[in-house]
Design a protein around this motif. Sequence first.
Motif, PDB file in Angstrom:
ATOM      1  N   SER A  58       0.888  -1.117   0.016  1.00 16.61           N
ATOM      2  CA  SER A  58       0.095   0.337   0.198  1.00 16.61           C
ATOM      3  C   SER A  58       1.008   0.572  -0.293  1.00 16.61           C
ATOM      4  N   GLY A  59       2.590   1.199   0.847  1.00 20.38           N
ATOM      5  CA  GLY A  59       2.795   2.277  -0.082  1.00 20.38           C
ATOM      6  C   GLY A  59       3.924   2.254   0.180  1.00 20.38           C
ATOM      7  N   ALA A  60       5.365   2.352  -0.448  1.00 14.35           N
ATOM      8  CA  ALA A  60       6.704   2.546  -1.392  1.00 14.35           C
ATOM      9  C   ALA A  60       7.401   2.822   0.494  1.00 14.35           C
ATOM     10  N   THR A  61       7.433   3.737   1.182  1.00 18.47           N
ATOM     11  CA  THR A  61       8.314   3.256   2.392  1.00 18.47           C
ATOM     12  C   THR A  61       6.731   3.519   3.407  1.00 18.47           C
ATOM     13  N   ALA A  62       6.525   2.418   3.769  1.00 19.51           N
ATOM     14  CA  ALA A  62       5.554   2.830   5.133  1.00 19.51           C
ATOM     15  C   ALA A  62       6.283   2.641   6.958  1.00 19.51           C
ATOM     16  N   PRO A  63       5.220   3.275   7.640  1.00 18.14           N
ATOM     17  CA  PRO A  63       6.169   3.699   9.048  1.00 18.14           C
ATOM     18  C   PRO A  63       6.416   2.403   9.264  1.00 18.14           C
ATOM     19  N   VAL A  64       8.188   2.579   9.955  1.00 17.63           N
ATOM     20  CA  VAL A  64       8.602   2.086  10.773  1.00 17.63           C
ATOM     21  C   VAL A  64       7.622   1.380  12.417  1.00 17.63           C
ATOM     22  N   ALA A  65       7.751   0.231  12.154  1.00 20.98           N
ATOM     23  CA  ALA A  65       7.243  -0.515  13.702  1.00 20.98           C
ATOM     24  C   ALA A  65       7.837   0.293  14.450  1.00 20.98           C
ATOM     25  N   LYS A  66       6.849  -0.204  16.146  1.00 18.19           N
ATOM     26  CA  LYS A  66       7.434   0.564  16.758  1.00 18.19           C
ATOM     27  C   LYS A  66       8.543  -0.449  17.155  1.00 18.19           C
ATOM     28  N   ASP A  67       8.365  -1.646  17.175  1.00 19.89           N
ATOM     29  CA  ASP A  67       9.365  -2.435  17.819  1.00 19.89           C
ATOM     30  C   ASP A  67      10.547  -2.858  17.142  1.00 19.89           C
ATOM     31  N   ALA A  68      10.741  -1.872  15.747  1.00 22.82           N
ATOM     32  CA  ALA A  68      11.413  -2.154  14.927  1.00 22.82           C
ATOM     33  C   ALA A  68      12.995  -0.871  15.177  1.00 22.82           C
ATOM     34  N   LYS A  69      13.436  -1.556  16.627  1.00 27.41           N
ATOM     35  CA  LYS A  69      15.248  -0.262  17.016  1.00 27.41           C
ATOM     36  C   LYS A  69      15.625  -1.618  16.664  1.00 27.41           C
ATOM     37  N   ASP A  70      16.709  -1.037  16.899  1.00 28.39           N
ATOM     38  CA  ASP A  70      18.020  -1.243  16.876  1.00 28.39           C
ATOM     39  C   ASP A  70      18.540  -1.816  18.725  1.00 28.39           C
ATOM     40  N   ALA A  71      19.981  -1.694  18.991  1.00 33.50           N
ATOM     41  CA  ALA A  71      19.871  -2.067  20.363  1.00 33.50           C
ATOM     42  C   ALA A  71      19.986  -1.036  21.711  1.00 33.50           C
ATOM     43  N   LYS A  72      20.362   0.814  20.750  1.00 39.01           N
ATOM     44  CA  LYS A  72      20.385   1.551  21.218  1.00 39.01           C
ATOM     45  C   LYS A  72      18.902   2.241  21.172  1.00 39.01           C
ATOM     46  N   GLY A  73      17.563   1.693  21.002  1.00 44.96           N
ATOM     47  CA  GLY A  73      16.409   2.039  21.117  1.00 44.96           C
ATOM     48  C   GLY A  73      15.858   3.559  19.689  1.00 44.96           C
ATOM     49  N   GLU A  74      16.746   3.158  18.943  1.00 43.45           N
ATOM     50  CA  GLU A  74      16.593   4.298  17.625  1.00 43.45           C
ATOM     51  C   GLU A  74      15.451   3.110  16.742  1.00 43.45           C
ATOM     52  N   GLN A  75      14.788   3.609  15.411  1.00 43.27           N
ATOM     53  CA  GLN A  75      14.961   3.373  14.908  1.00 43.27           C
ATOM     54  C   GLN A  75      15.867   2.715  13.097  1.00 43.27           C
ATOM     55  N   LYS A  76      15.414   1.453  12.805  1.00 41.40           N
ATOM     56  CA  LYS A  76      16.078   1.146  11.896  1.00 41.40           C
ATOM     57  C   LYS A  76      15.954   2.037  10.824  1.00 41.40           C
ATOM     58  N   PRO A  77      17.293   2.563   9.791  1.00 40.37           N
ATOM     59  CA  PRO A  77      17.188   3.279   8.450  1.00 40.37           C
ATOM     60  C   PRO A  77      16.257   2.180   7.448  1.00 40.37           C
ATOM     61  N   GLN A  78      16.169   2.376   6.295  1.00 41.37           N
ATOM     62  CA  GLN A  78      15.098   2.274   5.309  1.00 41.37           C
ATOM     63  C   GLN A  78      15.706   2.289   4.320  1.00 41.37           C
ATOM     64  N   TYR A  79      16.333   1.349   2.996  1.00 41.78           N
ATOM     65  CA  TYR A  79      16.683   1.625   1.703  1.00 41.78           C
ATOM     66  C   TYR A  79      15.763   1.349   0.877  1.00 41.78           C
ATOM     67  N   GLN A  80      16.160   2.534  -0.809  1.00 44.14           N
ATOM     68  CA  GLN A  80      14.821   2.786  -1.652  1.00 44.14           C
ATOM     69  C   GLN A  80      16.062   3.231  -2.364  1.00 44.14           C
ATOM     70  N   CYS A  81      15.238   2.302  -3.600  1.00 43.50           N
ATOM     71  CA  CYS A  81      16.258   3.052  -5.398  1.00 43.50           C
ATOM     72  C   CYS A  81      16.503   4.318  -5.737  1.00 43.50           C
ATOM     73  N   PRO A  82      17.601   5.075  -6.319  1.00 41.08           N
ATOM     74  CA  PRO A  82      17.305   5.918  -5.970  1.00 41.08           C
ATOM     75  C   PRO A  82      15.906   6.189  -8.113  1.00 41.08           C
ATOM     76  N   MET A  83      16.539   5.342  -8.473  1.00 40.63           N
ATOM     77  CA  MET A  83      15.426   5.537  -9.985  1.00 40.63           C
ATOM     78  C   MET A  83      13.911   5.322 -10.065  1.00 40.63           C
ATOM     79  N   HIS A  84      13.675   4.088  -8.504  1.00 44.33           N
ATOM     80  CA  HIS A  84      12.277   3.485  -8.341  1.00 44.33           C
ATOM     81  C   HIS A  84      12.161   3.265  -7.351  1.00 44.33           C
ATOM     82  N   PRO A  85      11.613   4.157  -6.570  1.00 48.71           N
ATOM     83  CA  PRO A  85      11.428   4.955  -4.915  1.00 48.71           C
ATOM     84  C   PRO A  85       9.965   4.067  -4.909  1.00 48.71           C
ATOM     85  N   THR A  86       9.648   3.367  -5.788  1.00 52.06           N
ATOM     86  CA  THR A  86       8.776   2.640  -5.099  1.00 52.06           C
ATOM     87  C   THR A  86       9.516   1.191  -4.064  1.00 52.06           C
ATOM     88  N   ILE A  87      10.595   1.238  -4.566  1.00 51.48           N
ATOM     89  CA  ILE A  87      11.198  -0.089  -4.105  1.00 51.48           C
ATOM     90  C   ILE A  87      11.680   0.165  -2.785  1.00 51.48           C
TER      91      ILE A  87
END
Length: 520
Positions: free
Chosen positions: A48-77
């Motif tokens: 439903s969306g190319a970059t859906a919000p990161v889940a609340k429990d998708a955090k690393d060991a420091k409690g920060e949200q994990k980064p996402q990776y996107q294609c520069p030519m195809h933002p839907t990926i």
Amino acid sequence: MTSETSTPPQPSGRRFGVGAVLLVAVATAAVSVGATLLLRHAGSGAASGATAPVAKDAKDAKGEQKPQYQCPMHPTIVQDHPGDCPICGMKLVEVKAGGTGGAKAERKILFYRSPMDPKQTSPTPRKDEMGMDYVPVYSDEAGGGEASVEGLATVNIDPARQQLIGLKTASVTRGPVGGAWRTVGRVAIDETRVKNVNIKIPAYVERIYVDFVGKPVRRGEPLFSVYSPELLAAQDELLLALRTQKTLGEAKGLGDDGQALVTAARRRLQLWDVPEAEIRRLERTGEPVKRLTFYSPISGVVTKKNVVEGAKLDAGAIPYELVDLSEVWVLADVYESELRHVRLGMPATLALDAFPGRTFTGRVSFVDPLLDPKTRTVKVRLAFPNRTGELRPEMFAEVVLQGATRQGLRVPADAVIDSGTQAVVFVSLGDGKFQPREVKLGDSNGQDVEVVSGLRDGEQVVTRANFLIDSESRLRASLAAIGAGPGSGPAPRPAPADSKGGAQSPAPAQGAEHAGHGGR
């Protein structure tokens, strides 16, 4: 004596009965169903969306949200781990989670299209014949934006992608246009400065003073010496005429009659190219010479040499060809579309690779009245002084014809995409939007081009990466032509049959597949 053997007690079969087995089976099924629902939920969210919000429990060991990776030519990926785009193969770039994910999650998917053929659409996620996942098409992408060029659409490019593809813009400015037209020229010999040295009587070459081609000579410098019986006889005739004139003048006062004989003998030697100084020496000394020397009539270089010592030369032979290179021609080609700017006497400059940073000045001396039907160009001849001899024939050079300038709008030549039937530039509208616009062009000097219509002073046009933007714009226009949804677009092709003859089930959406990778 009786020995007893102890046997370990056997486990009772009633400890794991039928009820325990059923209980384990029910628990396993519950876990499987829960995992399946969780994957479907993640898949639907990624689709439903190319970059859906990161889940609340998708955090690393420091409690920060994990980064996402996107294609520069195809933002839907989008995926939550580094990798390559499955469509174009470009490396995914990091996008901080939570930045714009909420806004992109509200985008509405209209339908899905094939990544290889935009005309193949589907209302549900699936794979094409090559096994590639269909990509979602959102409502803001199918619209394409307003564009003034048929087949092109306005595109949106975020600053991160602009920096990645090296996009640059330049302003539309008003300044001097025209007045300079560039072409390619070739240095040639001035045909009016070529001189052949010939001999008008049979003779034998006794000595050569200029013995190789390319040697520079000066006017009056000796070239070669010959012996000719006819020339020796002509000298004797002149001496005899002089003695006869003297005898007649002293005896009977008929000196005028003897003068006619002297004039005829002198005229014969002059017609045979005997130098005047040699004739006066003969009259003064009264002694004929066996050897006659020929001298250079001009200053220049030897371009042809057809004589060696001891050779016999017939009447009309050309032992030497001399060329004066103090001035040379430059032959340039001018296209018929630019011929209206060329006129006689027009100043021009010349630049050569042999002398970087230097320019030579000359003028147009001749314009060919005939057009070359093969190249559709006209030969233009320019005259350049060459007192130092640096301009050598057969050199290639860049010629700039200098004409009158005028004020007008201009853009860098790199900003124009010329398809042959139309010229298009991409105008920056701000906020990452770039609109294609058709323009009419005027004169060009190779660096800037005049814009007759289509742009306004101060607008920003793309000068680098405009071909990438053109490809994206055409893709957006193709999506807009398909329709606002799958109902108005062409029907999707049926899914390819499997090896058993049945139709394959639709594949999960592209985002669902990447969500599955993220859960690993």
